[in-house]
Scaffold this active site. Structure first.
Site, PDB file in Angstrom:
ATOM      1  N   THR A  99       0.860  -1.189   0.000  1.00  0.00           N
ATOM      2  CA  THR A  99       0.000   0.000   0.000  1.00  0.00           C
ATOM      3  C   THR A  99       0.892   1.233   0.000  1.00  0.00           C
ATOM      4  O   THR A  99       2.066   1.150   0.370  1.00  0.00           O
ATOM      5  CB  THR A  99      -0.894   0.050   1.248  1.00  0.00           C
ATOM      6  OG1 THR A  99      -0.033   0.098   2.389  1.00  0.00           O
ATOM      7  CG2 THR A  99      -1.782  -1.162   1.351  1.00  0.00           C
ATOM      8  N   GLU A 127      -6.113  -3.295  -0.492  1.00  0.00           N
ATOM      9  CA  GLU A 127      -6.484  -4.341   0.466  1.00  0.00           C
ATOM     10  C   GLU A 127      -7.695  -5.158  -0.004  1.00  0.00           C
ATOM     11  O   GLU A 127      -8.054  -6.145   0.617  1.00  0.00           O
ATOM     12  CB  GLU A 127      -6.813  -3.714   1.835  1.00  0.00           C
ATOM     13  CG  GLU A 127      -5.602  -3.211   2.601  1.00  0.00           C
ATOM     14  CD  GLU A 127      -5.223  -1.775   2.279  1.00  0.00           C
ATOM     15  OE1 GLU A 127      -5.608  -1.296   1.190  1.00  0.00           O
ATOM     16  OE2 GLU A 127      -4.538  -1.143   3.105  1.00  0.00           O
ATOM     17  N   LYS A 145     -14.103  19.344   9.289  1.00  0.00           N
ATOM     18  CA  LYS A 145     -15.162  19.524  10.287  1.00  0.00           C
ATOM     19  C   LYS A 145     -15.301  21.004  10.582  1.00  0.00           C
ATOM     20  O   LYS A 145     -14.425  21.616  11.165  1.00  0.00           O
ATOM     21  CB  LYS A 145     -14.833  18.742  11.557  1.00  0.00           C
ATOM     22  CG  LYS A 145     -14.857  17.248  11.292  1.00  0.00           C
ATOM     23  CD  LYS A 145     -14.891  16.442  12.578  1.00  0.00           C
ATOM     24  CE  LYS A 145     -14.851  14.972  12.217  1.00  0.00           C
ATOM     25  NZ  LYS A 145     -13.583  14.330  12.499  1.00  0.00           N
ATOM     26  N   TRP A 164     -19.812  18.159   8.965  1.00  0.00           N
ATOM     27  CA  TRP A 164     -18.782  17.651   8.054  1.00  0.00           C
ATOM     28  C   TRP A 164     -18.958  18.236   6.671  1.00  0.00           C
ATOM     29  O   TRP A 164     -20.070  18.319   6.151  1.00  0.00           O
ATOM     30  CB  TRP A 164     -18.871  16.116   7.941  1.00  0.00           C
ATOM     31  CG  TRP A 164     -18.389  15.418   9.161  1.00  0.00           C
ATOM     32  CD1 TRP A 164     -18.086  15.981  10.366  1.00  0.00           C
ATOM     33  CD2 TRP A 164     -18.138  14.014   9.293  1.00  0.00           C
ATOM     34  NE1 TRP A 164     -17.671  15.018  11.249  1.00  0.00           N
ATOM     35  CE2 TRP A 164     -17.697  13.805  10.617  1.00  0.00           C
ATOM     36  CE3 TRP A 164     -18.241  12.933   8.430  1.00  0.00           C
ATOM     37  CZ2 TRP A 164     -17.356  12.551  11.095  1.00  0.00           C
ATOM     38  CZ3 TRP A 164     -17.911  11.676   8.896  1.00  0.00           C
ATOM     39  CH2 TRP A 164     -17.472  11.482  10.220  1.00  0.00           C
TER      40      TRP A 164
HETATM   41  P1  AMP Z   1      -5.219   2.307  -3.142  1.00  0.00           P
HETATM   42  O1  AMP Z   1      -5.129   1.250  -2.125  1.00  0.00           O
HETATM   43  O2  AMP Z   1      -3.933   3.016  -3.397  1.00  0.00           O
HETATM   44  O3  AMP Z   1      -5.854   1.805  -4.397  1.00  0.00           O
HETATM   45  O4  AMP Z   1      -6.181   3.433  -2.560  1.00  0.00           O
HETATM   46  C1  AMP Z   1      -7.467   3.126  -2.127  1.00  0.00           C
HETATM   47  C2  AMP Z   1      -8.199   4.378  -1.754  1.00  0.00           C
HETATM   48  O5  AMP Z   1      -8.428   5.194  -2.898  1.00  0.00           O
HETATM   49  C3  AMP Z   1      -9.571   4.132  -1.208  1.00  0.00           C
HETATM   50  O6  AMP Z   1      -9.538   3.742   0.153  1.00  0.00           O
HETATM   51  C4  AMP Z   1     -10.236   5.481  -1.419  1.00  0.00           C
HETATM   52  O7  AMP Z   1      -9.858   6.420  -0.434  1.00  0.00           O
HETATM   53  C5  AMP Z   1      -9.653   5.914  -2.730  1.00  0.00           C
HETATM   54  N1  AMP Z   1     -10.566   5.605  -3.825  1.00  0.00           N
HETATM   55  C6  AMP Z   1     -10.536   4.558  -4.672  1.00  0.00           C
HETATM   56  N2  AMP Z   1     -11.542   4.636  -5.565  1.00  0.00           N
HETATM   57  C7  AMP Z   1     -12.261   5.759  -5.263  1.00  0.00           C
HETATM   58  C8  AMP Z   1     -13.422   6.394  -5.806  1.00  0.00           C
HETATM   59  N3  AMP Z   1     -14.066   5.925  -6.866  1.00  0.00           N
HETATM   60  N4  AMP Z   1     -13.864   7.512  -5.181  1.00  0.00           N
HETATM   61  C9  AMP Z   1     -13.232   8.026  -4.119  1.00  0.00           C
HETATM   62  N5  AMP Z   1     -12.132   7.494  -3.579  1.00  0.00           N
HETATM   63  C10 AMP Z   1     -11.638   6.373  -4.138  1.00  0.00           C
END
Ligand code: AMP
Length: 542
Positions: free
Chosen positions: A186, A331, A439, A444
């Site tokens: 990650t 994840e 906030k 929010w």
């Molecule tokens: P990653 O593990 O690098 O793919 O990042 C995952 C994170 O990207 C998620 O927990 C979200 O915060 C963000 N994310 C992924 N897809 C979206 C989406 N369609 N809209 C908003 N946030 C997203």
């Protein structure tokens, strides 16, 4: 009483075997680092994946040894996906956009034995190899005559000479489907990166689910161009789902600019694509600037960060391309939700349909989700109540590699770190990462909502909303904005643009024009870095 069906483990090798046997002549087309176009079939690819497996045996790699890649989307990377995992080793796709210190750290943490890399990343390998204690073999993904001389990288051989001497025959081993198949670290915005360790079972189930009509909807009639990198969560599982459906694959290699992607789409009659919003922004920019249209593209999955409504509408209204908004994370292998309508929405007017399609979508079978309050109590699905989003399912992590970070689960659920609402029909709308929520006066404000309004302004290329301290309201939103080249908008005009589009108290207090918004290794806005850059910023009048 047990059922009397055949018991066959779900193994990744089964996907390429299927593609070879049933879709052997379907094409895989790649733009190579060398700049030319390479073209072959699933049958050719399966043979070379077996050569990879033999070549790994020749290096005496044992079961579950890690084989790392630093590579673009291309046919050799695809062969490694199958040759490494299929033979029982673990494919570790490293994100080349990470800092060299992070790359060295994760290669050591994963205990990688082999590193296969595209020649674009030779300088990176030269910078880190002396710190990668466990890597014994370096393989450049090129022909023998392209192998750099005097590179200083130890035990460097070319991929083509490495697999070229190996037979194309190999019996894929059978083993427990819960065996690890690949891993992905990650981004690690806090502390060291942690690895999701996928299994053959989780990846195969995810591949089945991803291909469903209401998910990515992939078929043997599609030509799919994954712009989403194969080093980021297995390119959203497309290399697996494509083999499962027999779809033609088109790999863009290193050329991710709008012009190169457009030309490849047109030349290869691409029907389907997938990527993060920043890439599509470049593509749309190229189309508008040159007055172009797509001749074959029908659908594109957009996810990884919130897809601005303006982008969904531009694809839909100007180009007749359906956007499927998706949400997921490393994840989660990564797919969690995808936005398609239900039968009962059929009669809705277009603008009502569009309102739904802007959301992140419905849970895929295999993923359950809920939103909870600070005490962990489940919140109602009314489309209004915000809560922390928790998920569970067979392709969602239960722990990180080597137990890093302890037990991440809460009563069997994985806390995503995202905040959102779920409506009565089960559509999720992500409003923020929990650490980005603003906030203000006890209420929010969704930074995503504010950004979506800003990028709908014709002069705005990119916008990032963050909260800054305020003596009365605790926090107030401000927005950092990058203008489109040759376009202008004043602070006052942009603030006025918010009028009527959101509640008055949610309108940002200020606009800060910047040259660029810092992006992380996966193309997402790095708000932590933006906050550092703006640390001396003071709200007007405070
Ligand atoms: P990653 O593990 O690098 O793919 O990042 C995952 C994170 O990207 C998620 O927990 C979200 O915060 C963000 N994310 C992924 N897809 C979206 C989406 N369609 N809209 C908003 N946030 C997203």
């Amino acid at each position: 009483m047990l059922g009397l069906m055949q018991s066959q483990p779900l193994l990744i090798s089964g996907l390429i075997e299927f593609a070879e046997r049933h879709h052997g002549d379907a094409e895989i087309v790649s733009r190579r680092v060398e700049g030319d176009i390479h073209r072959y079939t699933y049958k050719d690819s399966a043979g070379r994946a077996r050569q990879v497996a033999n070549a790994l045996d020749s290096l005496k790699l044992v079961f579950s040894d890690r084989v790392a890649t630093l590579a673009w989307n291309g046919y050799r990377h695809f062969e490694l996906y199958y040759g490494v995992s299929g033979s029982g080793r673990v494919l570790h796709t490293i994100n080349p956009r990470l800092h060299p210190d992070q790359i060295a750290w994760i290669a050591n943490h994963a205990e990688d034995q082999v590193l296969c890399f595209d020649l674009s990343f030779l300088p990176l390998v030269q910078a880190v190899h002396s710190r990668c204690a466990t890597i014994k073999h370096y393989i450049a993904l090129c022909d023998q005559d392209k192998l750099p001389k005097d590179s200083g990288v130890p035990n460097l051989i070319s991929y083509e000479s490495w697999i070229g001497t190996q037979p194309g025959t190999y019996t894929w081993p059978t083993f427990d489907e819960n065996t690890a198949s690949s891993m992905c670290y990650t981004s690690g915005t806090t502390g060291n990166p942690k690895a999701a360790l996928y299994s053959h079972r989780s990846s195969t189930l995810h591949a089945y689910a991803a291909a469903l009509p209401d998910v990515m909807g992939m078929s043997a009639r599609d030509a799919i161009l994954p712009v989403v990198p194969m080093f980021h969560v297995n390119a959203w599982g497309i290399p697996y789902s494509a083999a499962l459906t027999g779809a033609k694959l088109v790999f863009p290699g290193p050329a991710m600019d709008g012009k190169s992607i457009y030309e490849l789409m047109e030349a290869e009659k691409v029907t389907y694509a997938a990527g993060v919003p920043t890439v599509w922004q470049m593509l749309l920019g190229h189309l508008t600037a040159n007055n172009l249209k797509f001749s074959t593209l029908k659908r594109t999955v957009i996810g990884g960060s919130a897809c601005p409504p303006a982008m969904i509408k531009a694809f839909n209204d100007d180009y007749g391309v359906e956007v499927l908004h998706a949400w997921g994370m490393t994840e989660m292998s990564p797919l969690g939700t995808l936005c398609t309508l239900k039968n009962k929405h059929d009669a809705l007017p277009d603008d009502e349909k569009m309102k739904i399609r802007l959301k992140q979508g419905r849970a895929i079978y295999g993923v359950d989700m809920k939103i909870v309050d600070e005490a962990g109590k489940e919140l109602p699905w009314d489309g209004k109540t915000y809560g922390d989003l928790y998920v569970k399912g067979p392709w969602i992590v239960r722990a990180y590699f080597k137990g890093e970070g302890g037990d991440p689960l809460v009563d069997g659920w994985f806390p995503t770190g995202d905040v959102g609402t779920i409506d009565a029909d089960g559509y999720l709308q992500i409003t923020d990462r929990s650490k980005d929520v603003i906030k203000s006066g006890g209420e929010w404000i969704s930074s995503i909502d504010i950004e979506n309004i800003a990028v709908a302004h014709p002069a705005v290329a990119m916008a990032a909303c963050i909260g800054v301290l305020h003596p009365k309201w605790d926090e107030r939103p401000i927005i950092a904005v990058v203008k489109k080249p040759g376009m202008d908008v004043s602070r006052e005009a942009l603030i006025a643009f918010f009028e009527g589009k959101t509640a008055k108290w949610q309108i940002p207090d200020d606009v800060v024009f910047v040259d660029a918004i810092p992006l992380g290794a996966t193309g997402k806005m790095l708000k932590t870095r933006l906050r550092e850059i703006l640390k001396d910023y003071k709200l007007p009048g405070t």
